[in-house]
Design a protein around this motif. Sequence first.
Motif, mmCIF file in Angstrom:
data_model
loop_
_atom_site.group_PDB
_atom_site.id
_atom_site.type_symbol
_atom_site.label_atom_id
_atom_site.label_comp_id
_atom_site.label_asym_id
_atom_site.label_seq_id
_atom_site.Cartn_x
_atom_site.Cartn_y
_atom_site.Cartn_z
ATOM 1 N N PHE A 164 -128.918 -12.078 -59.354
ATOM 2 C CA PHE A 164 -128.960 -10.918 -58.466
ATOM 3 C C PHE A 164 -127.534 -10.417 -58.279
ATOM 4 O O PHE A 164 -126.659 -11.157 -57.827
ATOM 5 C CB PHE A 164 -129.570 -11.319 -57.107
ATOM 6 C CG PHE A 164 -129.770 -10.176 -56.147
ATOM 7 C CD1 PHE A 164 -130.956 -9.442 -56.157
ATOM 8 C CD2 PHE A 164 -128.802 -9.852 -55.219
ATOM 9 C CE1 PHE A 164 -131.162 -8.398 -55.257
ATOM 10 C CE2 PHE A 164 -128.989 -8.813 -54.310
ATOM 11 C CZ PHE A 164 -130.176 -8.084 -54.330
ATOM 12 N N GLN A 209 -124.946 -7.529 -56.548
ATOM 13 C CA GLN A 209 -124.857 -6.550 -55.474
ATOM 14 C C GLN A 209 -123.393 -6.226 -55.193
ATOM 15 O O GLN A 209 -122.483 -6.865 -55.718
ATOM 16 C CB GLN A 209 -125.511 -7.100 -54.199
ATOM 17 C CG GLN A 209 -124.823 -8.352 -53.678
ATOM 18 C CD GLN A 209 -125.500 -8.969 -52.463
ATOM 19 O OE1 GLN A 209 -126.398 -8.380 -51.871
ATOM 20 N NE2 GLN A 209 -125.076 -10.167 -52.096
ATOM 21 N N TRP A 242 -128.971 -4.613 -57.313
ATOM 22 C CA TRP A 242 -129.222 -3.868 -56.086
ATOM 23 C C TRP A 242 -128.337 -2.622 -56.127
ATOM 24 O O TRP A 242 -127.178 -2.630 -55.729
ATOM 25 C CB TRP A 242 -128.893 -4.756 -54.884
ATOM 26 C CG TRP A 242 -129.084 -4.137 -53.524
ATOM 27 C CD1 TRP A 242 -128.100 -3.834 -52.631
ATOM 28 C CD2 TRP A 242 -130.319 -3.774 -52.889
ATOM 29 N NE1 TRP A 242 -128.645 -3.300 -51.482
ATOM 30 C CE2 TRP A 242 -130.002 -3.250 -51.610
ATOM 31 C CE3 TRP A 242 -131.654 -3.832 -53.290
ATOM 32 C CZ2 TRP A 242 -130.977 -2.800 -50.725
ATOM 33 C CZ3 TRP A 242 -132.627 -3.365 -52.408
ATOM 34 C CH2 TRP A 242 -132.296 -2.864 -51.147
ATOM 35 N N HIS A 302 -127.599 0.051 -54.542
ATOM 36 C CA HIS A 302 -127.538 0.780 -53.272
ATOM 37 C C HIS A 302 -126.220 1.546 -53.158
ATOM 38 O O HIS A 302 -125.170 1.063 -53.584
ATOM 39 C CB HIS A 302 -127.656 -0.224 -52.118
ATOM 40 C CG HIS A 302 -127.497 0.376 -50.755
ATOM 41 N ND1 HIS A 302 -128.386 1.291 -50.247
ATOM 42 C CD2 HIS A 302 -126.542 0.196 -49.798
ATOM 43 C CE1 HIS A 302 -127.998 1.631 -49.015
ATOM 44 N NE2 HIS A 302 -126.882 0.992 -48.732
ATOM 45 N N ILE A 305 -132.844 -1.831 -59.128
ATOM 46 C CA ILE A 305 -133.427 -1.374 -57.864
ATOM 47 C C ILE A 305 -132.541 -0.301 -57.246
ATOM 48 O O ILE A 305 -131.326 -0.465 -57.160
ATOM 49 C CB ILE A 305 -133.582 -2.551 -56.884
ATOM 50 C CG1 ILE A 305 -134.439 -3.663 -57.508
ATOM 51 C CG2 ILE A 305 -134.197 -2.089 -55.570
ATOM 52 C CD1 ILE A 305 -134.413 -4.966 -56.743
ATOM 53 N N THR A 338 -132.197 2.634 -53.847
ATOM 54 C CA THR A 338 -132.597 2.849 -52.464
ATOM 55 C C THR A 338 -132.490 4.330 -52.119
ATOM 56 O O THR A 338 -132.058 5.146 -52.941
ATOM 57 C CB THR A 338 -131.701 2.052 -51.494
ATOM 58 O OG1 THR A 338 -130.419 2.707 -51.396
ATOM 59 C CG2 THR A 338 -131.492 0.623 -51.977
ATOM 60 N N SER A 356 -128.975 5.642 -52.806
ATOM 61 C CA SER A 356 -128.370 5.549 -54.138
ATOM 62 C C SER A 356 -127.850 6.913 -54.583
ATOM 63 O O SER A 356 -128.543 7.935 -54.471
ATOM 64 C CB SER A 356 -129.384 5.033 -55.158
ATOM 65 O OG SER A 356 -129.752 3.708 -54.867
ATOM 66 N N ALA A 381 -133.289 0.446 -48.172
ATOM 67 C CA ALA A 381 -132.171 -0.457 -47.877
ATOM 68 C C ALA A 381 -132.523 -1.469 -46.797
ATOM 69 O O ALA A 381 -132.099 -2.629 -46.852
ATOM 70 C CB ALA A 381 -130.945 0.350 -47.469
ATOM 71 N N LYS A 412 -133.919 -5.049 -47.730
ATOM 72 C CA LYS A 412 -133.167 -5.944 -48.614
ATOM 73 C C LYS A 412 -133.461 -7.414 -48.337
ATOM 74 O O LYS A 412 -133.649 -8.207 -49.268
ATOM 75 C CB LYS A 412 -131.661 -5.679 -48.478
ATOM 76 C CG LYS A 412 -130.832 -6.478 -49.476
ATOM 77 C CD LYS A 412 -129.349 -6.157 -49.351
ATOM 78 C CE LYS A 412 -128.531 -6.895 -50.396
ATOM 79 N NZ LYS A 412 -127.086 -6.608 -50.268
ATOM 80 N N LEU A 461 -136.711 -8.293 -49.655
ATOM 81 C CA LEU A 461 -136.618 -8.435 -51.107
ATOM 82 C C LEU A 461 -136.118 -9.819 -51.483
ATOM 83 O O LEU A 461 -136.701 -10.493 -52.344
ATOM 84 C CB LEU A 461 -135.678 -7.366 -51.672
ATOM 85 C CG LEU A 461 -135.199 -7.562 -53.113
ATOM 86 C CD1 LEU A 461 -136.357 -7.464 -54.093
ATOM 87 C CD2 LEU A 461 -134.117 -6.540 -53.464
#
Length: 374
Positions: free
Chosen positions: A57, A59, A114, A116, A134, A136, A139, A195, A198, A201
Amino acid sequence: MTDVVLFEELICDNGKKIGVATLNSPKSLNALSGDMIDLLYPQLEAWQQAKEISAVFLQGAGEKALCAGGDIVKLYNDMQEAGEEFSPSIESYFTREYQLDYLIHTYTKPFIVWGHGIVMGGGLGLMVGASHRIVTESSRIAMPEISIGLYPDVGGTWFLNRMPDNCGLFLGLTGASINASDAKYTGMADYFVPAEQKQALLATLTSINWGDTTALNHEKLNDAMRELERSHISKMPATFVKANQSLINQTTQGESLAEIVNNIINVEVEDKWFNRAQSSLKHGSAISAHLVYQQLIKGKRLSLADCFRMELDLSVKCGQYGEFQEGVRALLIDKDNQPKWRFTDVESVDAATVEWFFDSKWSVQEHPLASLGK
């Protein structure tokens, strides 16, 4: 000194783990530095080999950006130092960046990003190759290199060519900013999650019954993401690209780049998103427009690895030519927003100059990315 990338491992309900990488430079909107790349690459390789790691993941720290692009201020300083000569530091940065992007594209385990906030340039290079991308409601995605005398690199040759109905050419030429709905429409994102969801998620990811079979893990994650998205699909923003698709088709039809650029700039339309795209193209680098146009033509049938090899050829030439340097100066150094481009319009750019950018300075065997995909 704070680590520019943070790593942790989340323990899942069944004892498996998820590797979490966080770009940790929120003040720079997590601009991708060489130090970040040097930390990310070996850790991602290690996680790919570790049996207990089922997925990764990625971010960005803070609430504003996954990654706003490459560390172009550092690149500007490197170009300043090199003058009109070839810059080894520019070569080194882009080589390492493209190796990292290629690793993400070819990662065997589920790779979740992510996306975002701001995801631009080098940040898009980190996201677009992931298996589960992904976005949001916040974004904001773009490849705005035409405004700094560069071109859409980090795999843009590959992913812009795979967008529907000339959207890739239009976005590459105009640097237009798009949202979550547009990202899904153009194939740059897979799932929409608000968002505020999260933590839900992450809880979903740790509750998946991960196994030892990669294909099944991908299927389990697909099912979980579809279920999570289904509950929030109504919150997706209105699309800009799809709403303007017929106009994009109309203006990108042409026998030459000059005709296409004139079509886009001169069409009369009352749409703020399209008007901003027109303005970016009108004030952008004419050389960049040629590079975008040619990279999509030349890259149409290239493999992913060959796309990155061609982009490294282009990027080191951009570092040497001076247009990229001038664009960064005007935008981020002096901040006068008055770049002095070499050419006033695309008609003025001679073919020999454009071809120089695509002429590799290395033989096939000596190319820094020669081993990519081999």
